[in-house]
Design a protein around this motif. Structure first.
Motif, mmCIF file in Angstrom:
data_model
loop_
_atom_site.group_PDB
_atom_site.id
_atom_site.type_symbol
_atom_site.label_atom_id
_atom_site.label_comp_id
_atom_site.label_asym_id
_atom_site.label_seq_id
_atom_site.Cartn_x
_atom_site.Cartn_y
_atom_site.Cartn_z
ATOM 1 N N MET A 73 -5.511 3.410 9.727
ATOM 2 C CA MET A 73 -4.848 2.852 8.496
ATOM 3 C C MET A 73 -4.279 1.389 8.633
ATOM 4 O O MET A 73 -4.898 0.553 7.757
ATOM 5 N N ARG A 74 -3.446 1.032 9.313
ATOM 6 C CA ARG A 74 -2.903 -0.336 9.404
ATOM 7 C C ARG A 74 -3.937 -1.386 9.549
ATOM 8 O O ARG A 74 -4.123 -2.499 9.145
ATOM 9 N N THR A 93 0.550 -7.414 4.971
ATOM 10 C CA THR A 93 0.606 -5.822 4.002
ATOM 11 C C THR A 93 1.813 -5.093 4.524
ATOM 12 O O THR A 93 1.921 -4.541 5.612
ATOM 13 N N VAL A 149 0.906 -1.090 -0.006
ATOM 14 C CA VAL A 149 -0.043 -0.114 0.078
ATOM 15 C C VAL A 149 0.933 1.386 -0.285
ATOM 16 O O VAL A 149 1.764 1.386 0.833
ATOM 17 N N LEU A 177 -6.451 -1.672 6.575
ATOM 18 C CA LEU A 177 -5.953 -2.437 5.435
ATOM 19 C C LEU A 177 -5.302 -3.664 5.767
ATOM 20 O O LEU A 177 -5.527 -4.366 4.835
ATOM 21 N N ARG A 178 -4.824 -4.190 6.777
ATOM 22 C CA ARG A 178 -4.252 -5.239 6.956
ATOM 23 C C ARG A 178 -5.422 -6.428 7.327
ATOM 24 O O ARG A 178 -5.541 -7.276 6.581
ATOM 25 N N ALA A 193 -3.339 4.725 0.106
ATOM 26 C CA ALA A 193 -3.942 5.336 1.219
ATOM 27 C C ALA A 193 -3.676 6.828 1.374
ATOM 28 O O ALA A 193 -2.500 7.354 1.281
ATOM 29 N N SER A 198 -1.417 -2.481 -4.105
ATOM 30 C CA SER A 198 -2.983 -3.208 -3.699
ATOM 31 C C SER A 198 -3.834 -1.913 -3.593
ATOM 32 O O SER A 198 -4.873 -2.077 -3.953
ATOM 33 N N ALA A 199 -3.283 -0.746 -3.034
ATOM 34 C CA ALA A 199 -4.284 0.354 -2.562
ATOM 35 C C ALA A 199 -3.220 1.773 -2.462
ATOM 36 O O ALA A 199 -2.229 1.417 -2.269
ATOM 37 N N ARG A 238 -7.989 -6.157 5.519
ATOM 38 C CA ARG A 238 -8.669 -6.071 4.020
ATOM 39 C C ARG A 238 -7.499 -6.846 3.322
ATOM 40 O O ARG A 238 -8.124 -7.640 2.472
ATOM 41 N N PHE A 258 -8.347 4.644 -0.382
ATOM 42 C CA PHE A 258 -8.730 4.595 1.137
ATOM 43 C C PHE A 258 -8.245 5.949 1.912
ATOM 44 O O PHE A 258 -7.045 6.179 1.771
#
Length: 279
Positions: free
Chosen positions: A224-225, A236, A20, A228-229, A61, A58-59, A231, A93
């Motif tokens: 955030m962590r 990640t 990310v 997204l982890r 942020a 992957s994304a 997800r 995100f």
């Protein structure tokens, strides 16, 4: 130690792990000082390009911590993030920190999903113009104001002249146009998620993260962590994408034209933006 050694190995030789890219959107939008540069499209262009450039990300942020500022810069930054996301097929995100209000919420809406801390300040979907009037002050100082224009509206809202009702109405008309654009963007980006009366949602009021969740302005409470982890998986990795900063004369403000009065006014404006939210 194993994690450190793994990071030293080029990603193409490692087992594939989610990556990310993180972009911080910190500060007032469009207004700043030599030591607190503003958020602008020009200043962020390179960073945003790098955030979306790498294959296999992957994304992206966005960490937003902004009390707002210039509407046009908010719109430009938002539009560029959305264009890159759609072009590269990379989801975005948003994570709100202390405040994502006014133009800061405009930026937050660039995310496909928006998260905040329960104590974050979110919203303020409105338009504001503020200034000072010095008419009586210059009278007391014995100062005569002389203004010569070609065009009867050229000196509109001059702070050293009495305010005219027709000038105020002209300003309010402009504000209504900008407000309509802001509302349309929020409706589009939060389509089907908004709850509550629009008169309240678009009144310029702001809320805590928990209240914003109830109103549909954000998608969840979380950081955030953790988010997204959950997800993309516990392994990640996160990589901050930032514009390189040097320690030369430019960083110290030398080599540019510094106007002490303008700098003071800009600093006061920035302080006022943050101060509206108790920060």
């Amino acid at each position: 130690m194993p994690n450190l050694l793994q990071r030293l190995i080029p990603r193409r030789w490692r087992k594939k792990t989610p990556l990310v890219h993180v972009v911080r959107l910190q500060g007032a939008i469009g207004v700043g000082t030599p030591f607190k540069p503003p958020l602008t499209m020009e200043g962020l262009a390179e960073t945003l390009e790098r955030a979306f450039a790498r294959k296999g990300v992957s994304a992206v942020a966005l960490i937003v911590n902004s009390p707002g500022g210039a509407a046009v810069q908010s719109a430009l930054i938002h539009a560029r993030i959305r264009a890159l996301s759609e072009e590269k097929k990379i989801p975005v995100f948003t994570f709100c920190e202390d405040v994502a209000a006014s133009g800061g919420y405009w930026l937050a809406c660039a995310g496909d999903e928006i998260y905040a801390d329960s104590s974050s300040i979110v919203g303020s979907i409105g338009v504001i113009a503020a200034g000072f009037g010095f008419v009586e002050a210059i009278k007391k100082l014995g100062v005569e104001r002389r203004v010569h224009t070609a065009g009867e509206s050229k000196s509109i809202l001059d702070p050293f002249q009495p305010e005219k009702p027709e000038d105020v109405e002209r300003l309010k008309s402009l504000q209504r146009d900008v407000h309509e654009d802001f509302k349309a963007l929020v409706r589009s980006r939060r389509n089907g998620k908004l709850r509550g009366d629009e008169a309240e949602l678009f009144s310029g009021a702001f809320w805590s993260g928990r209240q914003a969740l109830a109103l549909g302005l954000i998608d969840g409470i979380g950081h955030m962590r953790d988010v997204l982890r959950a997800r993309f998986g516990e392994k990640t990795e996160f990589r901050l994408i930032a514009k390189p900063q040097g320690w030369g004369l430019r960083r110290l403000g030398f080599g540019s034209t510094l106007d002490p009065v303008s700098g003071l006014i800009d600093a006061m404006e920035i302080r006022a933006l943050w101060g509206r939210f108790g920060l």
